[in-house]
Design an enzyme around this catalytic site. Sequence first.
Site, short mmCIF file in Angstrom:
data_model
loop_
_atom_site.label_atom_id
_atom_site.label_comp_id
_atom_site.label_asym_id
_atom_site.label_seq_id
_atom_site.Cartn_x
_atom_site.Cartn_y
_atom_site.Cartn_z
N GLU A 282 0.85 -1.19 0.00
CA GLU A 282 0.00 0.00 0.00
C GLU A 282 0.89 1.24 0.00
OE1 GLU A 282 -2.28 -0.08 3.62
OE2 GLU A 282 -3.10 -2.07 3.21
N LYS B 268 2.34 4.57 1.55
CA LYS B 268 2.45 5.08 2.92
C LYS B 268 2.12 6.57 2.88
CE LYS B 268 5.17 5.12 7.13
NZ LYS B 268 4.77 6.44 7.56
N ASP C 86 1.39 10.40 3.82
CA ASP C 86 2.03 11.36 4.71
C ASP C 86 0.96 12.29 5.27
OD1 ASP C 86 3.98 12.59 6.07
OD2 ASP C 86 4.88 13.61 4.36
N TYR D 137 -7.10 2.07 6.16
CA TYR D 137 -6.11 1.04 5.88
C TYR D 137 -6.01 -0.09 6.91
CZ TYR D 137 -3.21 4.33 8.63
OH TYR D 137 -2.72 5.19 9.58
N LYS E 280 10.65 3.24 2.93
CA LYS E 280 10.57 4.68 2.73
C LYS E 280 11.25 5.12 1.43
CE LYS E 280 9.32 7.17 5.74
NZ LYS E 280 9.77 7.50 7.10
N CYS F 238 15.57 49.73 -5.40
CA CYS F 238 15.77 48.59 -6.29
C CYS F 238 17.27 48.27 -6.37
CB CYS F 238 15.22 48.92 -7.67
SG CYS F 238 15.66 47.69 -8.90
N CYS G 178 18.39 49.18 -10.30
CA CYS G 178 18.40 50.53 -10.91
C CYS G 178 18.33 51.65 -9.86
CB CYS G 178 17.27 50.67 -11.92
SG CYS G 178 15.65 50.74 -11.14
N CYS H 160 9.87 47.76 -7.59
CA CYS H 160 10.60 48.80 -8.29
C CYS H 160 9.64 49.31 -9.37
CB CYS H 160 11.85 48.22 -8.94
SG CYS H 160 12.52 49.32 -10.19
N CYS I 11 13.70 49.46 -15.84
CA CYS I 11 14.72 48.83 -14.99
C CYS I 11 15.31 47.64 -15.75
CB CYS I 11 14.06 48.36 -13.69
SG CYS I 11 15.11 47.33 -12.67
S1 IVH Z 1 -0.91 0.49 8.86
C1 IVH Z 1 1.07 -1.05 12.86
N1 IVH Z 1 -0.89 1.51 6.52
O1 IVH Z 1 2.36 5.06 9.29
C2 IVH Z 1 0.86 0.10 12.00
N2 IVH Z 1 -0.04 2.84 8.29
O2 IVH Z 1 4.49 4.28 11.26
C3 IVH Z 1 -0.44 0.05 11.35
N3 IVH Z 1 0.70 5.07 7.61
O3 IVH Z 1 0.90 6.11 12.23
C4 IVH Z 1 -0.58 1.13 10.42
N4 IVH Z 1 0.21 4.84 5.48
O4 IVH Z 1 0.07 7.17 10.12
C5 IVH Z 1 -0.59 1.72 7.81
N5 IVH Z 1 -0.95 2.28 4.34
C6 IVH Z 1 -0.67 2.48 5.62
C7 IVH Z 1 -0.12 3.68 6.09
C8 IVH Z 1 0.19 3.82 7.44
C9 IVH Z 1 0.69 5.65 6.41
C10 IVH Z 1 1.23 5.71 8.80
C11 IVH Z 1 0.28 5.79 9.95
C12 IVH Z 1 1.01 5.27 11.14
C13 IVH Z 1 2.42 5.25 10.67
C14 IVH Z 1 3.13 4.09 11.29
#
Ligand code: IVH
Length: 678
Positions: free
Chosen positions: A119, A121, A123, A233, A321, A415, A418, A433, A438
């Site tokens: 999946e 991750k 932010d 998720y 990551k 400026c 000039c 300016c 200029c």
């Molecule tokens: S599953 C045991 N799925 O990552 C952790 N977390 O470091 C279960 N996060 O606080 C979380 N995308 O904010 C899961 N596809 C994803 C995620 C995800 C981002 C974040 C979440 C969590 C942090 C864990």
Amino acid sequence: MDSPPLPTDPAAAEKRAARLREQLHHHNYRYYVLDDPVISDAEYDRLMAELQAIEQAWPELLTPDSPTQRIGAAPREELGTITHRLPMMSLLSIFDDEAARSFERTCRQADEEMDFVAEPKYDGLAVELVYENGVLTVASTRGDGITGEDVTDNVRTIGSVPLRIGGSGQDIPPLLEVRGEVHMRISEFRALNRRRAEQDEPLFANPRNAAAGSLRQLDSSITAVRPLALFAYDVGVVEGREFDTHWQLLQTLKQWGFVVNPEVKLCADADEMIAYHTAMTQRRDELDYEIDGVVFKVNQRPVRELLGTRSRNPRWAVAYKFPSRQETTRVAEIVASVGRLGALTPIAVVDPVQIGGVTVRNVSLHNQDEIDRQDVRIGDTVLIERAGDVIPHLVKVIPEMRDGTEQPYRLPDRCPVCSTEALHVPGQVVIRCPNMSCPAQIEGRLQHFASRGAMDIDGLGEKLAQQLVSEGLVERLPDLYHLTREQLLALDGFADRSTDNLLAAIEASKQTTLGRLLYALSIPLVGQHVAEVLASAFASIEAIRAASADELSEVDQIGPEIAQSVATFFHEPGNSATVDDLLGVGVTLQVPKTTTESVPLEGLTFVFTGILQEYTRQEAQEAVEHLGARATGSVSRKTSYVVAGAEAGSKLEKARSLGLQILTEQQFTALLRKSSGE
Ligand code: IVH
């Protein structure tokens, strides 16, 4: 909007309220989750207003899952805390392929037969949503993993969070905890920051901060107007329902009305997980939400139990990551750069750092207010972020790294190029300016002067403007009309024919209109439409030059800022002399043809997406503005037309899903022709 009569007795009211809630839940789901609404905004508003009226007349009918509750409750003293029934753990981060293989080996020790789910991750901010008998009762942030903040009222305002679980009804667990990530789409984040900039409000550094700031509001009516969304998720406690696999769980969450990201993928082994990571690294910049890696999870839920957890992370999942997009560096100096319209922009010159494969040396600090707000000083250690192909920006100063030698900075009063005194335009944060000759401005001004909507000099584009300025042939705009054959022939790439053509185009440009000349002068805040409005109202350049800001602002559609900008421009003796000299070389202004009444596209909104062949984005926007329409950056139900060029992406998709009118470039050109009476 006619509102229907209120029901006459409580029983009828209860029945009608239940029916309205059901309809509104359904339409929310179609709009926010499926992105495929089936009724108009007005119809939706009508249903909502009717329900509000009933709930006001019979408050006892108000339920916590009512769609009216998304609007936001009154401010509370402070956010309370919620203890999670099961801790919300964090994920172990890994950074290379070998660690992904090692993760697979560890998992297979528990069971040979298994697969994985990969999946994105996200932010954003992790949240837990508690549903009792299918109704959202509590929502909390992750906090320290054991206790989080109570953000129930705020979460209720998020469109993609079901207030009540959908589906057939029979399979709804008495207690269900859904976990997911609250985030803000990048396009929405940019639009939000644009609105904040217009209101002179501080900007959010990135979508994550914007999402966090919006979710943790004490006043949920503020959250309600922030464009937040949720990807589901995982789950915490689920009573009375078992899932064999994570995949099956995700499908069920979808059926219940949650948004599960379509990018989730089943993977057989580490090779497939690594391929997913590689693909997402490449696709990262196409997505309309921020991700900082991918997550791999064991699919078989019983195997998860076998693998168990370390102190803070589960053994059954890891986060692979992406390389960081943020780096710290030092501000070596701050310089003022002068833009095409004379805006003085402070630029931090930083010790060069590599971010995402690009060396960053300069970071714009935007204006003095931003410097003051962030308290940036020369010598400071700062955190810089560069997301994809987006321009690098300063996230924050790290004051802990100061040793006392850091120096505050103020933009100069004059400026730097000039030496003309820089002016503060009232109502704006920028200082400019005001000298249109200029050297820092002339190249860009010349290019704009010659552009299609302005003096329309065919053949004078970016490259030639550069050449003319760098060869010293054009120092002020009127110099253009003194160019000789010999001077042009001496330039790189000029032959007899091209020289003749250019000279003819320059000559022809002298026959123009007042509106075009005003636009060509690049007066701040004066686009094509405003230029035409001024031209119709005053009819001569002398009258405009003589007008005070107050007189200018009496014209319909001319606000005080535009009026001030025009007055300031002509107040500068050099600018007025430029106009005199242009008239002196034979620029002749015909009486304007268009009147302010001629706004055939009035009230319409256009969004341009993808690459257009015949127009730059700016030209296309100005063309519709000229005819009274608005051009905006994001697609919504209110958009009248989406003009899609080559390689149009998510905006086109959204336009399709909302059933909007989509125009090809050819159709757009035809519409413009028709609207301007050609
Ligand atoms: S599953 C045991 N799925 O990552 C952790 N977390 O470091 C279960 N996060 O606080 C979380 N995308 O904010 C899961 N596809 C994803 C995620 C995800 C981002 C974040 C979440 C969590 C942090 C864990």
